[in-house]
Design a protein around this motif. Structure first.
Motif, PDB file in Angstrom:
ATOM      1  N   SER A  29       0.829  -1.205   0.000  1.00 45.12           N
ATOM      2  CA  SER A  29       0.000   0.000   0.000  1.00 45.12           C
ATOM      3  C   SER A  29       0.870   1.264   0.000  1.00 45.12           C
ATOM      4  CB  SER A  29      -0.926   0.006   1.213  1.00 45.12           C
ATOM      5  OG  SER A  29      -0.165   0.119   2.400  1.00 45.12           O
ATOM      6  N   ILE A  30       0.242   2.365  -0.318  1.00 45.44           N
ATOM      7  CA  ILE A  30       0.944   3.650  -0.340  1.00 45.44           C
ATOM      8  C   ILE A  30       0.861   4.251   1.065  1.00 45.44           C
ATOM      9  CG2 ILE A  30       0.933   5.991  -1.289  1.00 45.44           C
ATOM     10  CD1 ILE A  30      -0.204   4.758  -3.889  1.00 45.44           C
ATOM     11  N   ARG A  57       0.428  11.864  -8.852  1.00 38.49           N
ATOM     12  CA  ARG A  57      -0.427  10.917  -8.128  1.00 38.49           C
ATOM     13  C   ARG A  57      -0.887   9.789  -9.040  1.00 38.49           C
ATOM     14  NH1 ARG A  57      -3.498  15.684  -4.921  1.00 38.49           N
ATOM     15  NH2 ARG A  57      -2.044  15.775  -3.163  1.00 38.49           N
ATOM     16  N   THR A  61       0.187   6.002  -8.072  1.00 37.41           N
ATOM     17  CA  THR A  61      -0.848   5.021  -7.749  1.00 37.41           C
ATOM     18  C   THR A  61      -0.943   3.946  -8.829  1.00 37.41           C
ATOM     19  OG1 THR A  61      -2.575   6.448  -8.685  1.00 37.41           O
ATOM     20  CG2 THR A  61      -2.235   6.561  -6.308  1.00 37.41           C
ATOM     21  N   GLU A  65      -0.269   0.062  -7.977  1.00 38.04           N
ATOM     22  CA  GLU A  65      -1.369  -0.878  -8.216  1.00 38.04           C
ATOM     23  C   GLU A  65      -0.974  -2.002  -9.167  1.00 38.04           C
ATOM     24  OE1 GLU A  65      -4.551   1.603  -9.616  1.00 38.04           O
ATOM     25  OE2 GLU A  65      -4.957   2.392  -7.609  1.00 38.04           O
TER      26      GLU A  65
END
Length: 150
Positions: A29-30, A57, A61, A65
């Motif tokens: 996860s971030i 961003r 992301t 992902e």
């Protein structure tokens, strides 16, 4: 576009930081606050445009992902080398750029690779840009050869 360039630099820096977190924790996860790009707000640092931040961003992301697929593609193009042995700078540039090549069909590959080379020259070792260029060129050729190669 200057804001896209700034966005790529912010994304590269965030992915570098994410990699440190990920390699120590195994957590994909971030981390909280990473996408705030607080280091770019320090006194004396040039403020980032909202377009650059939004683009950053998206890159961060999207990369996180799809990290398993991206790392697999990078590994396929490392000759006699293992992804774990790459410098974190080179890996962050490669991950961000591989994401763009693989998942952002609206982004011209020549721009993606040229930006990766520029960031590698600025932040990497003296030979980083050659290495990054070679790996990304290999990825681009694999993607161009069709879905059976990916």
């Amino acid at each position: 576009m200057a804001s896209r360039r700034k966005g790529r630099i912010l994304a590269f820096q965030a992915l570098y930081s994410w990699d440190v977190h990920y390699s120590q924790t195994g957590d994909v996860s971030i981390p909280d606050g990473l996408l705030e790009f607080s280091w770019s707000l320090k006194p004396g640092a040039q403020a980032s445009s909202s377009e650059a931040v939004a683009f950053s961003r998206l890159l961060v992301t999207g990369t996180v992902e799809n990290i398993a697929c991206i790392d697999s593609m990078i590994q396929k193009h490392l000759k006699n080398w293992n992804i774990e042995r790459l410098s974190r700078v080179d890996l962050a540039v490669l991950r961000m750029s591989a994401y763009a090549l693989m998942f952002q069909s609206d982004m011209p590959p020549t721009i993606v690779i040229n930006e990766a080379i520029g960031i590698s020259k600025e932040f990497g070792s003296s030979d980083s840009y050659r290495f990054v260029n070679g790996v990304l060129d290999g990825i681009l050729k694999t993607l161009a050869s069709g879905p059976q190669a990916g």
